[in-house]
Design a protein around this motif. Structure first.
Motif, PDB file in Angstrom:
ATOM      1  N   PHE A  31       8.776  -1.845  20.270  1.00  0.00           N
ATOM      2  CA  PHE A  31       9.049  -2.515  19.005  1.00  0.00           C
ATOM      3  C   PHE A  31       8.053  -3.652  18.772  1.00  0.00           C
ATOM      4  N   ALA A  32       7.658  -4.333  19.830  1.00  0.00           N
ATOM      5  CA  ALA A  32       6.646  -5.384  19.703  1.00  0.00           C
ATOM      6  C   ALA A  32       5.329  -4.807  19.191  1.00  0.00           C
ATOM      7  N   ALA A  33       4.929  -3.659  19.730  1.00  0.00           N
ATOM      8  CA  ALA A  33       3.700  -3.006  19.274  1.00  0.00           C
ATOM      9  C   ALA A  33       3.830  -2.589  17.813  1.00  0.00           C
ATOM     10  N   PHE A  34       5.017  -2.154  17.422  1.00  0.00           N
ATOM     11  CA  PHE A  34       5.278  -1.788  16.026  1.00  0.00           C
ATOM     12  C   PHE A  34       5.100  -2.999  15.110  1.00  0.00           C
ATOM     13  N   LEU A  35       5.637  -4.143  15.497  1.00  0.00           N
ATOM     14  CA  LEU A  35       5.489  -5.363  14.690  1.00  0.00           C
ATOM     15  C   LEU A  35       4.019  -5.763  14.585  1.00  0.00           C
ATOM     16  N   ASP A  36       3.288  -5.614  15.667  1.00  0.00           N
ATOM     17  CA  ASP A  36       1.864  -5.957  15.636  1.00  0.00           C
ATOM     18  C   ASP A  36       1.086  -5.010  14.724  1.00  0.00           C
ATOM     19  N   ASP A 213      18.486  -7.420  -5.633  1.00  0.00           N
ATOM     20  CA  ASP A 213      17.697  -8.610  -5.933  1.00  0.00           C
ATOM     21  C   ASP A 213      17.112  -9.242  -4.678  1.00  0.00           C
ATOM     22  N   VAL A 214      17.342  -8.608  -3.522  1.00  0.00           N
ATOM     23  CA  VAL A 214      16.801  -9.094  -2.258  1.00  0.00           C
ATOM     24  C   VAL A 214      15.720  -8.153  -1.737  1.00  0.00           C
ATOM     25  N   ALA A 215      16.064  -6.877  -1.579  1.00  0.00           N
ATOM     26  CA  ALA A 215      15.094  -5.908  -1.062  1.00  0.00           C
ATOM     27  C   ALA A 215      15.339  -4.542  -1.682  1.00  0.00           C
ATOM     28  N   ILE A 216      14.271  -3.840  -1.923  1.00  0.00           N
ATOM     29  CA  ILE A 216      14.345  -2.485  -2.473  1.00  0.00           C
ATOM     30  C   ILE A 216      14.360  -1.443  -1.355  1.00  0.00           C
ATOM     31  N   HIS A 217      13.700  -1.759  -0.243  1.00  0.00           N
ATOM     32  CA  HIS A 217      13.569  -0.800   0.849  1.00  0.00           C
ATOM     33  C   HIS A 217      14.378  -1.262   2.063  1.00  0.00           C
ATOM     34  N   ALA A 218      15.073  -0.312   2.711  1.00  0.00           N
ATOM     35  CA  ALA A 218      15.864  -0.635   3.892  1.00  0.00           C
ATOM     36  C   ALA A 218      15.865   0.534   4.863  1.00  0.00           C
ATOM     37  N   VAL A 219      16.012   0.201   6.150  1.00  0.00           N
ATOM     38  CA  VAL A 219      16.120   1.212   7.203  1.00  0.00           C
ATOM     39  C   VAL A 219      17.195   0.760   8.185  1.00  0.00           C
ATOM     40  N   SER A 220      17.695   1.709   8.964  1.00  0.00           N
ATOM     41  CA  SER A 220      18.693   1.371   9.979  1.00  0.00           C
ATOM     42  C   SER A 220      18.629   2.387  11.112  1.00  0.00           C
ATOM     43  N   PRO A 221      19.125   2.015  12.295  1.00  0.00           N
ATOM     44  CA  PRO A 221      19.200   2.963  13.407  1.00  0.00           C
ATOM     45  C   PRO A 221      20.489   3.768  13.324  1.00  0.00           C
ATOM     46  N   VAL A 222      20.625   4.760  14.166  1.00  0.00           N
ATOM     47  CA  VAL A 222      21.780   5.655  14.123  1.00  0.00           C
ATOM     48  C   VAL A 222      23.080   4.932  14.451  1.00  0.00           C
ATOM     49  N   ASN A 223      23.016   3.852  15.230  1.00  0.00           N
ATOM     50  CA  ASN A 223      24.223   3.125  15.616  1.00  0.00           C
ATOM     51  C   ASN A 223      24.741   2.201  14.524  1.00  0.00           C
ATOM     52  N   ALA A 224      24.111   2.194  13.354  1.00  0.00           N
ATOM     53  CA  ALA A 224      24.535   1.312  12.268  1.00  0.00           C
ATOM     54  C   ALA A 224      25.941   1.666  11.790  1.00  0.00           C
ATOM     55  N   HIS A 225      26.636   0.669  11.282  1.00  0.00           N
ATOM     56  CA  HIS A 225      27.960   0.870  10.692  1.00  0.00           C
ATOM     57  C   HIS A 225      27.846   1.902   9.567  1.00  0.00           C
ATOM     58  N   PRO A 226      28.864   2.752   9.387  1.00  0.00           N
ATOM     59  CA  PRO A 226      28.792   3.775   8.336  1.00  0.00           C
ATOM     60  C   PRO A 226      28.477   3.218   6.953  1.00  0.00           C
ATOM     61  N   GLU A 227      28.997   2.056   6.616  1.00  0.00           N
ATOM     62  CA  GLU A 227      28.704   1.472   5.297  1.00  0.00           C
ATOM     63  C   GLU A 227      27.240   1.081   5.187  1.00  0.00           C
ATOM     64  N   ILE A 249      12.102   2.126  14.206  1.00  0.00           N
ATOM     65  CA  ILE A 249      10.705   2.569  14.119  1.00  0.00           C
ATOM     66  C   ILE A 249      10.629   3.950  13.465  1.00  0.00           C
ATOM     67  N   GLU A 250      11.489   4.851  13.913  1.00  0.00           N
ATOM     68  CA  GLU A 250      11.505   6.201  13.345  1.00  0.00           C
ATOM     69  C   GLU A 250      11.814   6.164  11.857  1.00  0.00           C
ATOM     70  N   ALA A 251      12.828   5.387  11.475  1.00  0.00           N
ATOM     71  CA  ALA A 251      13.228   5.306  10.069  1.00  0.00           C
ATOM     72  C   ALA A 251      12.120   4.697   9.219  1.00  0.00           C
ATOM     73  N   PHE A 252      11.444   3.682   9.746  1.00  0.00           N
ATOM     74  CA  PHE A 252      10.355   3.055   8.989  1.00  0.00           C
ATOM     75  C   PHE A 252       9.223   4.049   8.771  1.00  0.00           C
ATOM     76  N   GLY A 260       4.222   7.020   0.799  1.00  0.00           N
ATOM     77  CA  GLY A 260       2.770   7.183   0.787  1.00  0.00           C
ATOM     78  C   GLY A 260       2.034   5.999   1.374  1.00  0.00           C
ATOM     79  N   TRP A 261       2.636   5.341   2.358  1.00  0.00           N
ATOM     80  CA  TRP A 261       2.016   4.155   2.954  1.00  0.00           C
ATOM     81  C   TRP A 261       1.053   4.494   4.084  1.00  0.00           C
ATOM     82  N   GLY A 262       1.010   5.733   4.496  1.00  0.00           N
ATOM     83  CA  GLY A 262       0.143   6.130   5.591  1.00  0.00           C
ATOM     84  C   GLY A 262       0.840   6.022   6.932  1.00  0.00           C
ATOM     85  N   VAL A 263       0.102   6.301   7.987  1.00  0.00           N
ATOM     86  CA  VAL A 263       0.637   6.351   9.337  1.00  0.00           C
ATOM     87  C   VAL A 263       0.839   4.925   9.864  1.00  0.00           C
ATOM     88  N   ILE A 264       1.985   4.696  10.496  1.00  0.00           N
ATOM     89  CA  ILE A 264       2.281   3.390  11.104  1.00  0.00           C
ATOM     90  C   ILE A 264       2.240   3.518  12.618  1.00  0.00           C
TER      91      ILE A 264
END
Length: 264
Positions: A31-36, A213-227, A249-252, A260-264
């Protein structure tokens, strides 16, 4: 196709942290490498968590991420800070205003609630960090405690009170503490738009970061609450198949491909 985001905001517990990585209070290498990599693309990163600033500072020092955070949010929106010369500096007037507001709610509502329940139930475990109060009770008292707290909730309009039957406890904190509040302040400070943010979370507290009004894009891991998973999908985001940081990382990456942001 949309432009690559300018800021990635992530929760810690169950989102950036967890998933079996040890020690827990360290951002995993992957995850650190992903942030970098995000930083290399011009996307800063920020935390938004219940953690205190001092604990987050230790986390940052213990973690392998090379790029310092653009912002650090703690106390579920109570604190907004920036990284300066290896320290976290609270931003004003936001933090001062929030702390003054907190002091009044704690005096008028939270302390009275704490005194009331402490006089009625024998605790197994209690916790209080100045604004977040939790009590776990004995098995024999669980049903009575849950009923009583439910009856009292209407008296304390300034508090958010949650009853957790399976955990035999309840918790309470000032209702104005919402993670979306400091993120909206970041939009004001930076001039960014909700379309330039990606947020990641797993718990109900993270939903306020996922408002339009805060964010248009969101991701979550599989363990996220159903809501949370449902909200992410309604926003056109993605839920990773793996837990915690690996799922984020996978969701992002799936979001990046769709946008169309390209490879991360």
């Amino acid at each position: 196709m949309s432009t690559f985001p300018k800021l990635f905001v992530t929760d810690l517990d169950g989102t950036a942290l967890g998933g079996g990585y040890r020690p827990y209070s360290r951002i995993p290498d992957r995850f650190a490498a992903f942030l970098d990599r995000l930083a290399e693309r011009g996307c800063g990163w920020a935390t938004c968590t219940t953690w205190e600033l001092s604990a987050q500072l230790n986390l940052l020092y213990a973690s392998p991420v090379k790029t310092p955070p653009s912002y650090v949010i703690g106390g579920s929106g109570l604190y907004l800070a920036v990284w300066r010369d290896g320290e976290l500096v609270k931003l004003q007037p936001y933090t001062g205003t929030m702390e003054a507001r907190l002091a009044e709610v704690v005096r008028a509502e939270l302390h009275p609630l704490m005194r009331d329940v402490a006089s009625r139930f024998d605790p197994v475990l209690t916790g209080f960090n100045g604004y977040w109060y939790s009590m776990t009770v004995q098995d024999v008292d669980v049903e009575r405690m849950l009923d009583y707290i439910g009856e009292q909730a209407a008296r304390y309009e300034g508090l958010r009170i949650e009853r957790l039957a399976e955990e035999k406890r309840f918790y309470a904190h000032p209702a104005f503490l919402r993670k979306g509040t400091p993120v909206k302040e970041l939009l004001r400070l930076t001039g960014l738009t909700p379309a330039e943010l990606v947020v990641a979370g797993d718990e109900l507290m993270d939903l306020s970061m996922m408002e339009p009004d805060v964010a248009i894009h969101a991701v979550s891991p599989v363990n996220a609450h159903p809501e949370v998973r449902a909200r992410v999908e309604r926003m056109g985001g993605f839920v990773g198949e793996a837990p915690c940081s690996d799922g984020v990382i996978e969701a992002f990456r799936r979001l990046a491909d769709a946008q169309g942001w390209g490879v991360i």
